[in-house]
Design a protein around this motif. Structure first.
Motif: not given
Length: 395
Positions: A234-237, A257-258, A277-279, A284-286
């Motif tokens: 997953g990704y988060y920016a 990015s959330s 996976t949960r986020l 919250v996570v891409m």
């Protein structure tokens, strides 16, 4: 450095401390816990403006046992592909040697001024309720805004505070360094006088770093695009900028990015695949299939076109134990030791800057030059001249 910039740096440090302050569940020294827990954190960071990648490694050994035969001592024996020699020492830190900095004491005569404007979500425009405005002066007095209290918790790790004996690397005692050519693949072994011997093979190497490209987006937004990172979960920016409002006063603009206000804390750290996976389900996570995001137009309007940011790519996780967990979940399991390898990769980006490929080839120099205008003076060759030209501060 002027006082306004100094205060922005202090505010950034104070904000980072709050964002990273997640709830960490400490592991006690009870007899049901493993005698030792070992953690390897492996990260890849893209070089600034695409100038190569770096590999980083953090090793932590925590034990509920006291050392035998004197002072605590442990070593991590490495595979040849790490290119760091046979081993690195895991050093026990001296208690009280590195006190946590208190940002509130930075300037007792000049309290931090200014505000933080917090935005979130991918899209051409910011959603309702944005931005949340934070007063730095109130933060310096210890008033933690509610937006920071819902941060994703940092996951449990061996630390001096939850271990009877503890060792770590890097530690300032050796000069060995991880290089961009280092490889984790191979047999690893940990031996010391306060834990059983730990041995396990690693088959997953460092992740590739994300290559993030920014460009003008729809309706005044900023478009971010990147190629998928193999094995990313997953990704988060996030990105930040600052704009002066007046003498000794400025706004810091922060975007994540959330799709919700959940950011900071564990999102800046390593996250297990199950947590990611949960986020993703909570937006919250891409997801790993997503390779683009828009920074809303309101963010650019509040802080300017030039922003600095990172894209985090969360990675897989490898777990080892002795004895191994029984296949029958009904059977009791009391491992003597456990070991975990966590992965992540980070790609930095700066919006409002010409593409690095164009800059190096010289194609970006003619952008914005109309007919009849004199060609702009070329900067000297080298990264310094390129960056000064791109930032509009001359050669």
């Amino acid at each position: 450095m002027n006082r306004t910039k100094q205060r922005l740096l202090v505010a950034a440090g104070l904000t980072a401390a709050l964002l990273l302050a997640g709830a960490v569940v400490a592991q006690g020294n009870n007899n049901n816990a493993p005698e030792a827990r070992y953690l390897i954190d492996a990260s890849t960071v893209s070089g600034m403006m695409g100038q190569g990648d770096s590999h980083q490694l953090t090793l932590r050994l925590g034990s509920r046992l006291a050392p035998t035969g004197g002072a605590p001592k442990a070593d991590h024996f490495l595979p040849e592909g790490m290119r760091m020699g046979a081993s690195v020492p895991l050093v026990s830190p001296t208690p009280g040697a590195s006190p946590t900095p208190d940002y509130r004491q930075y300037d007792q005569y000049q309290k931090p001024k200014g505000r933080m404007l917090i935005f979130w979500g991918c899209g051409a425009h910011a959603g309702p309720g944005q931005p949340v405005v934070i007063d730095f002066a109130k933060m310096a007095k210890g008033q933690v805004p509610p937006i920071f209290q819902g941060s994703v918790p940092t996951e449990n790790s061996p630390l001096p505070g939850n271990s009877r004996s503890y060792g770590e690397w890097p530690n300032g005692k050796t000069e060995q360094q991880v290089s961009g050519r280092s490889s984790l693949i191979g047999q690893h072994r940990v031996a010391g006088n306060y834990s059983p011997e730990i041995a396990f093979p690693i088959s997953q190497d460092f992740l590739a770093a994300p290559r993030v490209k920014s460009s003008a987006g729809a309706e005044g937004s900023i478009a971010l695009n990147w190629a998928a990172v193999p094995n990313a979960t997953g990704y988060y920016a996030w990105a930040m900028s600052a704009k002066e409002r007046g003498k000794d006063d400025a706004d810091m603009v922060w975007w994540a990015s959330s799709a919700t206000q959940q950011f900071g804390g564990g999102l800046w750290d390593y996250l297990s695949p199950a947590t990611v996976t949960r986020l993703i389900g909570q937006k919250v996570v891409m997801p790993p299939s997503q390779t683009s995001c828009q920074i809303p137009a309101e963010v650019k309007a509040a802080g300017g076109e030039m922003m600095m940011g990172y894209l985090n790519a969360y990675g897989p996780e490898a777990n080892f134990a002795f004895p191994e967990r029984p296949k029958d979940p009904k059977l009791a399991w009391h491992p003597k030791w456990t070991a975990k390898v966590r992965y992540r990769a980070m790609g930095n980006f700066m919006t409002g800057m010409p593409d690095m490929g164009d800059m190096l080839s010289g194609r970006g120099e003619q952008q914005g030059q109309g007919e009849g205008e004199q060609p702009k003076k070329k900067c000297k060759r080298g990264l310094g001249g390129i960056l000064r030209s791109a930032a509009g501060v001359g050669c």
